[in-house]
Design a protein around this motif. Structure first.
Motif, PDB file in Angstrom:
ATOM      1  N   GLY A  10      -0.238 -85.968 -24.152  1.00 45.18           N
ATOM      2  CA  GLY A  10      -1.565 -85.385 -24.606  1.00 45.18           C
ATOM      3  C   GLY A  10      -2.412 -86.466 -25.088  1.00 45.18           C
ATOM      4  N   LEU A  11      -1.864 -87.405 -25.851  1.00 45.40           N
ATOM      5  CA  LEU A  11      -2.866 -88.621 -26.342  1.00 45.40           C
ATOM      6  C   LEU A  11      -3.036 -89.578 -25.285  1.00 45.40           C
ATOM      7  CD1 LEU A  11      -0.851 -89.418 -29.412  1.00 45.40           C
ATOM      8  CD2 LEU A  11      -3.201 -88.360 -29.580  1.00 45.40           C
ATOM      9  N   PHE A  16      -5.681 -92.907 -25.063  1.00 45.52           N
ATOM     10  CA  PHE A  16      -5.110 -93.689 -25.897  1.00 45.52           C
ATOM     11  C   PHE A  16      -3.966 -94.279 -25.349  1.00 45.52           C
ATOM     12  CE2 PHE A  16      -7.044 -90.533 -28.642  1.00 45.52           C
ATOM     13  CZ  PHE A  16      -8.007 -91.284 -29.378  1.00 45.52           C
ATOM     14  N   ASP A  17      -3.535 -95.432 -25.820  1.00 40.34           N
ATOM     15  CA  ASP A  17      -2.351 -96.312 -25.393  1.00 40.34           C
ATOM     16  C   ASP A  17      -1.128 -95.590 -26.307  1.00 40.34           C
ATOM     17  OD1 ASP A  17      -3.677 -98.007 -24.055  1.00 40.34           O
ATOM     18  OD2 ASP A  17      -3.975 -99.579 -25.115  1.00 40.34           O
ATOM     19  N   VAL A  18      -0.056 -95.484 -25.640  1.00 45.28           N
ATOM     20  CA  VAL A  18       1.146 -94.663 -26.263  1.00 45.28           C
ATOM     21  C   VAL A  18       2.366 -95.541 -25.509  1.00 45.28           C
ATOM     22  CG1 VAL A  18       2.320 -92.769 -26.647  1.00 45.28           C
ATOM     23  CG2 VAL A  18      -0.277 -92.458 -26.414  1.00 45.28           C
ATOM     24  N   LEU A  19       3.285 -95.811 -26.486  1.00 51.78           N
ATOM     25  CA  LEU A  19       4.513 -96.154 -26.012  1.00 51.78           C
ATOM     26  C   LEU A  19       5.516 -95.265 -26.371  1.00 51.78           C
ATOM     27  CD1 LEU A  19       4.287 -99.980 -27.228  1.00 51.78           C
ATOM     28  CD2 LEU A  19       4.023 -99.238 -25.025  1.00 51.78           C
ATOM     29  N   SER A  20       6.661 -95.036 -25.704  1.00 52.10           N
ATOM     30  CA  SER A  20       7.732 -94.390 -26.049  1.00 52.10           C
ATOM     31  C   SER A  20       8.954 -95.347 -26.554  1.00 52.10           C
ATOM     32  CB  SER A  20       8.222 -93.441 -24.822  1.00 52.10           C
ATOM     33  OG  SER A  20       9.287 -92.774 -25.220  1.00 52.10           O
ATOM     34  N   LEU A  78      -9.875 -88.452 -35.444  1.00 52.74           N
ATOM     35  CA  LEU A  78     -10.107 -89.075 -33.955  1.00 52.74           C
ATOM     36  C   LEU A  78     -10.883 -88.419 -33.264  1.00 52.74           C
ATOM     37  CD1 LEU A  78      -6.505 -90.222 -33.118  1.00 52.74           C
ATOM     38  CD2 LEU A  78      -8.183 -91.618 -34.305  1.00 52.74           C
ATOM     39  N   LYS A  79     -11.552 -87.389 -33.571  1.00 49.54           N
ATOM     40  CA  LYS A  79     -12.431 -86.380 -32.818  1.00 49.54           C
ATOM     41  C   LYS A  79     -13.743 -87.333 -32.068  1.00 49.54           C
ATOM     42  CE  LYS A  79     -14.747 -82.084 -32.709  1.00 49.54           C
ATOM     43  NZ  LYS A  79     -15.092 -81.044 -33.497  1.00 49.54           N
ATOM     44  N   GLY A  80     -14.073 -87.336 -30.912  1.00 53.14           N
ATOM     45  CA  GLY A  80     -14.949 -87.958 -30.363  1.00 53.14           C
ATOM     46  C   GLY A  80     -14.541 -89.421 -29.854  1.00 53.14           C
ATOM     47  N   ILE A  81     -13.420 -89.957 -30.285  1.00 47.78           N
ATOM     48  CA  ILE A  81     -13.139 -91.400 -29.928  1.00 47.78           C
ATOM     49  C   ILE A  81     -12.811 -91.521 -28.618  1.00 47.78           C
ATOM     50  CG2 ILE A  81     -11.759 -93.126 -30.656  1.00 47.78           C
ATOM     51  CD1 ILE A  81     -11.878 -92.633 -33.443  1.00 47.78           C
ATOM     52  N   TRP A  82     -13.189 -92.170 -27.567  1.00 48.77           N
ATOM     53  CA  TRP A  82     -12.641 -92.559 -26.511  1.00 48.77           C
ATOM     54  C   TRP A  82     -12.014 -93.874 -26.306  1.00 48.77           C
ATOM     55  CZ3 TRP A  82     -11.050 -90.094 -22.460  1.00 48.77           C
ATOM     56  CH2 TRP A  82     -10.877 -90.848 -20.897  1.00 48.77           C
ATOM     57  N   CYS A  83     -10.858 -93.969 -26.237  1.00 47.71           N
ATOM     58  CA  CYS A  83     -10.120 -95.468 -25.892  1.00 47.71           C
ATOM     59  C   CYS A  83      -9.918 -95.706 -24.527  1.00 47.71           C
ATOM     60  CB  CYS A  83      -8.818 -95.276 -26.840  1.00 47.71           C
ATOM     61  SG  CYS A  83      -9.108 -95.265 -28.464  1.00 47.71           S
TER      62      CYS A  83
END
Length: 200
Positions: A113-114, A119-123, A180-185
């Motif tokens: 979802g992120l 957004f950058d996400v690592l597992s 984080l609403k409205g932030i685009w990464c």
């Protein structure tokens, strides 16, 4: 004669500013009267409650009224990434604040979802080493987890303990709690510090 207990404390990130230099970014001992709770500890350290987002006592999330015992270990974490000034700033069109996340492997729905939001996400892997954690801390990654014990053991600087169980609700929880609403990464290159990138 009043009895006393001794606890071991560590404060993270900006909370260190409230401490004497000798106690910053390291474990230190605090003597308290028997029967003291977490709120008493914060008062003793002069750390404002409003600046604290997570407290772990012996690796478990604790409330402010949690009574402390001799030899308890307490980790105190601040409210992370909780201010977005992109709408108020007149300096840049795009915000400098671009949170990067590490998730538990059982939070794949949250990770996807992120990532879909940019957004950058690592597992992260269970075998994440101390050196890997130090580098991730240095690079500003935020751990999203439901395992407070792992968070305490590995000493991540930035932690958000996820309470929701459904992925969609978990995403909303992160967005709300970190404002984080409205932030685009933009998607960036993912570094592998002993962890593997999630895939949509």
């Amino acid at each position: 004669m009043k009895q006393h207990i001794s606890v071991t404390v560590r404060a993270y990130e900006e909370l260190n500013a409230y401490l004497p230099a000798v106690h910053r970014k390291t474990d230190f001992s605090v003597n308290l009267e028997a029967g003291a709770d977490v709120r008493c500890l914060l008062s003793r350290l002069e750390i404002p409650e409003a600046q604290v987002d997570l407290i772990l006592v012996n690796g478990r999330s604790a409330a402010l009224d949690r009574l402390l015992e001799n030899r308890d270990r307490i980790a105190i974490y601040p409210v992370f990434e909780s201010l977005d000034i992109s709408n108020a700033s007149r300096i840049r069109r795009s915000p400098l604040r671009r949170p990067k996340f590490i998730t538990d492997q059982d939070l794949n729905g949250l990770a996807e979802g992120l990532r879909s939001m940019g957004f950058d996400v690592l597992s992260r892997s269970r075998e994440t080493s101390k050196e890997d954690v130090e580098q991730l801390n240095k690079d500003g990654w935020i751990l999203l987890t439901q395992d407070s014990g792992f968070a305490a053991e590995k000493a991540f600087d930035r932690i958000l303990l996820i309470k929701a169980s459904i992925p969609a609700s978990q995403v909303k929880e992160v967005v709300k709690r970190l404002d984080l609403k409205g932030i685009w990464c933009r998607r960036g290159d993912l570094n592998s510090h002993g962890v593997t990138p999630t895939r949509p």
